[in-house]
Design an enzyme around this catalytic site. Structure first.
Site, PDB file in Angstrom:
ATOM      1  CB  THR A  31     -12.437  -3.218   7.056  1.00 13.35           C
ATOM      2  OG1 THR A  31     -13.634  -2.501   6.766  1.00 13.35           O
ATOM      3  CG2 THR A  31     -12.215  -3.302   8.564  1.00 13.35           C
TER       4      THR A  31
ATOM      5  CB  CYS B  76       6.496 -21.005  -9.555  1.00 16.79           C
ATOM      6  SG  CYS B  76       5.453 -20.985 -10.972  1.00 16.79           S
TER       7      CYS B  76
END
Ligand code: PLP
Length: 373
Positions: A227, A314
């Site tokens: 969905t 990162c």
């Protein structure tokens, strides 16, 4: 405490208030866009409006599909894993989400500016390209360098290869035109343009035979099950519209970026502005402060309430030396001491002054420490 100076828009750009409003409105509207009743139809309308805004933002034709995903990473993965091509050529400075999308990638090497040599690409097609996909980013997230994607697509198509471009960093900073570039697929991400985190899209040209990685309930025309995140997508649609409308502000942003670079070169002639002479995004600057590692710089700037980063964000929050700069053949001394500044509509002349002052102080202090040693 001084006001925060945010200069890390390539990591994520603050959500635009209009996008926040669109998210809230869609949450209040509710409904599952796959439901046939009135509530479902309302949600579907929100979803399809956003789809058209995203399509328009990159000038994709009606025949192309805009497939909503959970992020730019998922869009890159879907393109490279779902395309059904056995051989994958990727630029050597691509984002990790492209580098890690397939195990058997072949790197297209780059020059010292991070640019792909079209002649080299042509040679790589010696064995043909029928079973090949080429993935080359429009703009690099660390250096801002713009690849010649249009030319690369022309070459690749001569050999019947498919072409995918990661345009995540380009949208909202330069004109992005799916049709003019002549690519088959393009990845986008909402949070880089002032939309919500956790929403992306893959634009899929009409001739691409893409297979879903997750078919689920057949949503997104069978190309991405689950969905849809209607509130997030609604925010993405508004942000995409604003990103294109805001392109005119990029001339101002470029003046700020160029001033920042010029002042740093005055303070420190031994500093390196990476790919300074290449065609780059107007907002991005990747600068190496000689002898001072990126982590020290980032911590120092953070104490001064200035947010910048060492190349790509990162997930561990640690800074590592840039693989992009490694691929460009730059030495470890430069790669370890390079910090990325990425600007946008929120930045002002004062921000630039604050950064230059903090940068200059650190450079002088480290220089004094070096000569005392
Ligand atoms: N591609 C590029 C060039 C990026 O800079 C990023 C994000 O840093 C991504 C893809 C991944 O986007 P997302 O954070 O939406 O997964």
């Amino acid at each position: 405490m001084s006001q925060t100076v945010y200069m890390d828009h390539n990591a994520t750009s603050p959500t635009r208030p209009q996008a926040v409003d669109a998210v809230v409105r869609a949450m209040q509207t509710g409904g599952n866009p796959s439901s046939v009743h009135a509530m479902g139809r309302k949600a579907l309308r929100v979803l399809e409006d956003a789809r058209e805004h995203v399509r328009a933002a990159v000038n994709a034709p009606k025949s192309a599909q805009v497939v909503f995903t959970s992020c730019g990473t998922e869009a890159n993965t879907l393109a490279l894993q779902g395309c059904g091509r056995k051989t994958v050529f990727v630029g050597a400075t691509e984002h990790p989400s492209v580098m890690r999308a397939r195990t058997e990638i072949v790197r297209i090497s780059v020059d010292v500016n991070g640019l792909i040599d079209p002649f080299q690409l042509e040679e790589m097609f010696a064995g043909g390209g029928d079973d090949t996909i080429v993935s080359v980013m429009l703009a690099n997230n660390e250096t801002g360098v713009l690849q010649q994607v249009e030319g690369i697509a022309r070459i690749a198509h001569r050999y019947h290869a498919l072409v995918h471009t990661d345009a995540v960093q380009a949208l909202g900073k330069v004109d992005v035109d799916f049709t003019a570039l002549g690519v088959d697929m393009m990845s986008l991400s909402a949070h880089k343009i002032g939309g919500p985190l956790g929403v992306g899209a893959l634009i899929v040209g009409k001739d691409v035979e893409l297979t879903a990685l997750n078919g689920g309930g057949g949503q997104e025309n069978g190309l991405r099950g689950g969905t849809q995140n209607v509130p997030g997508i609604a925010g993405f649609g508004v942000a995409a519209e604003l990103a294109v409308a805001g392109l005119s502000d990029m001339a101002r942003v470029k003046v700020l970026r160029d001033r920042l670079e010029a002042r740093i070169q005055e303070i420190a002639p031994d500093a390196t502005v990476i790919a300074a002479m290449a065609d780059r995004l107007p907002n991005t600057s990747f600068i190496s402060m000689p002898g001072v590692d990126a982590e020290t710089q980032i911590m120092t700037f953070d104490l001064a309430n200035i947010c910048v980063s060492a190349g790509s964000a990162c997930a561990s929050g640690k800074t590592k030396s840039s693989a992009v700069l490694g691929a460009m053949g730059l030495g470890q001394d430069i790669a370890k001491s390079a910090v990325r500044v990425s600007l946008a509509h929120t930045n002002t002349e004062d921000d630039i002054e604050r950064f230059i002052s903090a940068w200059g102080d650190l450079y002088q202090r480290k220089g004094a420490a070096r000569s005392a040693a």
